[in-house]
Design a protein around this motif. Structure first.
Motif, mmCIF file in Angstrom:
data_model
loop_
_atom_site.group_PDB
_atom_site.id
_atom_site.type_symbol
_atom_site.label_atom_id
_atom_site.label_comp_id
_atom_site.label_asym_id
_atom_site.label_seq_id
_atom_site.Cartn_x
_atom_site.Cartn_y
_atom_site.Cartn_z
ATOM 1 N N PHE A 130 0.831 -1.205 0.000
ATOM 2 C CA PHE A 130 0.000 0.000 0.000
ATOM 3 C C PHE A 130 0.869 1.259 0.000
ATOM 4 N N GLN A 131 1.886 1.270 0.855
ATOM 5 C CA GLN A 131 2.713 2.465 1.020
ATOM 6 C C GLN A 131 3.513 2.808 -0.232
ATOM 7 N N MET A 132 3.899 1.796 -0.993
ATOM 8 C CA MET A 132 4.757 2.034 -2.149
ATOM 9 C C MET A 132 3.984 2.329 -3.433
ATOM 10 N N ILE A 133 2.703 1.998 -3.474
ATOM 11 C CA ILE A 133 1.935 2.200 -4.710
ATOM 12 C C ILE A 133 1.956 3.658 -5.185
ATOM 13 N N PRO A 134 1.833 4.670 -4.303
ATOM 14 C CA PRO A 134 1.900 6.049 -4.804
ATOM 15 C C PRO A 134 3.189 6.360 -5.564
ATOM 16 N N SER A 135 4.329 5.900 -5.067
ATOM 17 C CA SER A 135 5.579 6.181 -5.783
ATOM 18 C C SER A 135 5.706 5.307 -7.024
ATOM 19 N N TRP A 136 5.257 4.049 -6.933
ATOM 20 C CA TRP A 136 5.314 3.173 -8.102
ATOM 21 C C TRP A 136 4.482 3.723 -9.255
ATOM 22 N N THR A 137 3.371 4.388 -8.927
ATOM 23 C CA THR A 137 2.485 4.921 -9.966
ATOM 24 C C THR A 137 2.781 6.393 -10.260
ATOM 25 N N LYS A 138 3.935 6.861 -9.795
ATOM 26 C CA LYS A 138 4.410 8.221 -10.085
ATOM 27 C C LYS A 138 3.400 9.288 -9.664
ATOM 28 N N GLY A 139 2.790 9.049 -8.502
ATOM 29 C CA GLY A 139 1.889 10.034 -7.930
ATOM 30 C C GLY A 139 0.482 10.036 -8.490
ATOM 31 N N GLN A 140 0.182 9.152 -9.430
ATOM 32 C CA GLN A 140 -1.178 9.117 -9.976
ATOM 33 C C GLN A 140 -2.179 8.551 -8.970
ATOM 34 N N ILE A 141 -1.667 7.803 -7.986
ATOM 35 C CA ILE A 141 -2.513 7.222 -6.939
ATOM 36 C C ILE A 141 -1.959 7.672 -5.593
ATOM 37 N N ALA A 142 -2.860 7.989 -4.657
ATOM 38 C CA ALA A 142 -2.455 8.418 -3.320
ATOM 39 C C ALA A 142 -3.209 7.610 -2.269
ATOM 40 N N LEU A 143 -2.575 7.438 -1.104
ATOM 41 C CA LEU A 143 -3.268 6.817 0.023
ATOM 42 C C LEU A 143 -4.242 7.837 0.597
ATOM 43 N N SER A 144 -5.515 7.525 0.529
ATOM 44 C CA SER A 144 -6.546 8.472 0.945
ATOM 45 C C SER A 144 -7.870 7.739 1.020
ATOM 46 N N ARG A 145 -8.770 8.223 1.860
ATOM 47 C CA ARG A 145 -10.091 7.596 1.938
ATOM 48 C C ARG A 145 -10.921 7.858 0.688
ATOM 49 N N LYS A 197 -8.070 9.275 -18.356
ATOM 50 C CA LYS A 197 -6.859 8.496 -18.633
ATOM 51 C C LYS A 197 -6.184 8.010 -17.352
ATOM 52 N N ILE A 198 -6.478 8.681 -16.225
ATOM 53 C CA ILE A 198 -5.964 8.227 -14.933
ATOM 54 C C ILE A 198 -6.932 7.227 -14.300
ATOM 55 N N MET A 199 -8.218 7.488 -14.433
ATOM 56 C CA MET A 199 -9.237 6.602 -13.855
ATOM 57 C C MET A 199 -9.146 5.197 -14.440
ATOM 58 N N ARG A 200 -8.830 5.098 -15.709
ATOM 59 C CA ARG A 200 -8.778 3.772 -16.336
ATOM 60 C C ARG A 200 -7.613 2.934 -15.815
ATOM 61 N N ARG A 201 -6.710 3.569 -15.043
ATOM 62 C CA ARG A 201 -5.592 2.843 -14.436
ATOM 63 C C ARG A 201 -5.727 2.829 -12.910
#
Length: 267
Positions: A130-145, A197-201
């Motif tokens: 969970f913690q690494m996904i934001p960096s792996w996705t180059k900020g397109q995804i963030a940890l947030s409710r 284009k972000i939602m589809r990923r």
């Protein structure tokens, strides 16, 4: 001629009255039912660079964690994470946060969630995903409710994999022009701007395969591969949800927000 006709009529009546015998399903088919996503999972396992997914390299795991993950895969395929190895610490069950005067519950029900046992390295392992996904996705995804806070664990008996589907972009802001959808109380206050284009990923899939090898895939739901079996579980604009129950037996939900332990809710 009359007697022969009566015989034929009698035979026809007997046939119509007899039950129609249908072949019994193969035992393997009963134990390993096919899922719509079987071809999707095979493509991830057998195609070096599938059109619809990007492989995210995972760090090498410690030998202890690899043993725990192998046991975890076996337990998941048996649809039982509490026997013969209990991975969960039920004595430390806790309530997952609710918002908007308790009207927004992020969990699937009002029951508490359970952390992994401290004797297992699995809690730390899955939290790190969970913690690494934001960096792996180059900020397109963030940890947030409103964005990434959960994943769904499933077992696919055909391919013998256990896997997680991470769903990000869960509650985009209601916008009359770009996203005119009311998603309920949990959407209130969302600052998540809908971008197609972000939602589809928004989906990622973590897999531990039949050889206990792990991999992580970032899925592009907007790509058409030309393989109808694969394309059957992708698409779905504008929500682009990869449904876990199309991929296998759903076993549990994982919930994680920064500052909290990872919690598991079994089905």
């Amino acid at each position: 001629m009359r007697s022969r006709s009566l015989v034929l009529v009698g035979l026809a009546a007997a046939v119509l009255a007899s039950p129609i015998l249908t072949p019994k399903p193969d035992v393997a088919e009963l134990e390993n039912p096919a899922f719509p996503g079987d071809a999707f999972l095979r493509a991830l396992a057998n195609t070096p660079n599938p059109k619809f997914a990007t492989n995210i390299p995972l760090a090498t795991t410690h030998a202890t964690t690899r043993r725990h993950l192998a046991a975890f895969r076996k337990a998941t395929l048996e649809l039982n994470m509490t026997y013969p190895v209990n991975f969960l610490d039920e004595s430390h069950e806790f309530q997952y946060p609710a918002f908007n005067d308790m009207r927004c519950e992020l969990g699937k029900d009002s029951n508490g969630v359970v952390p992994f046992t401290t004797s297992s390295t699995l809690g730390t392992y899955f939290e790190s995903l969970f913690q690494m996904i934001p960096s792996w996705t180059k900020g397109q995804i963030a940890l947030s409710r409103f964005d990434l806070f959960h994943a769904h664990l499933f077992a696919n008996p055909t391919t013998r994999v256990a896997a997680l589907v991470f769903h990000a972009k869960e509650y985009p802001a209601d916008n009359a022009d770009t996203f005119p959808f009311n998603l309920g109380f949990c959407q209130i206050g969302s600052n998540l701007v809908f971008v197609d284009k972000i939602m589809r990923r928004r989906n990622l899939v973590w897999i531990i395969d039949a050889n206990d090898r792990t991999s992580l895939w970032w899925i592009d739901m907007g790509v058409k591969t030309g393989d109808q079996a694969v394309d059957a579980v992708t698409g779905g604009a504008p929500f682009y949800t990869l449904y876990e129950d199309s991929l296998g037996h759903v076993v549990a939900d994982f919930y994680y927000l920064e500052g909290l332990a990872l919690g598991v809710s079994l089905y």
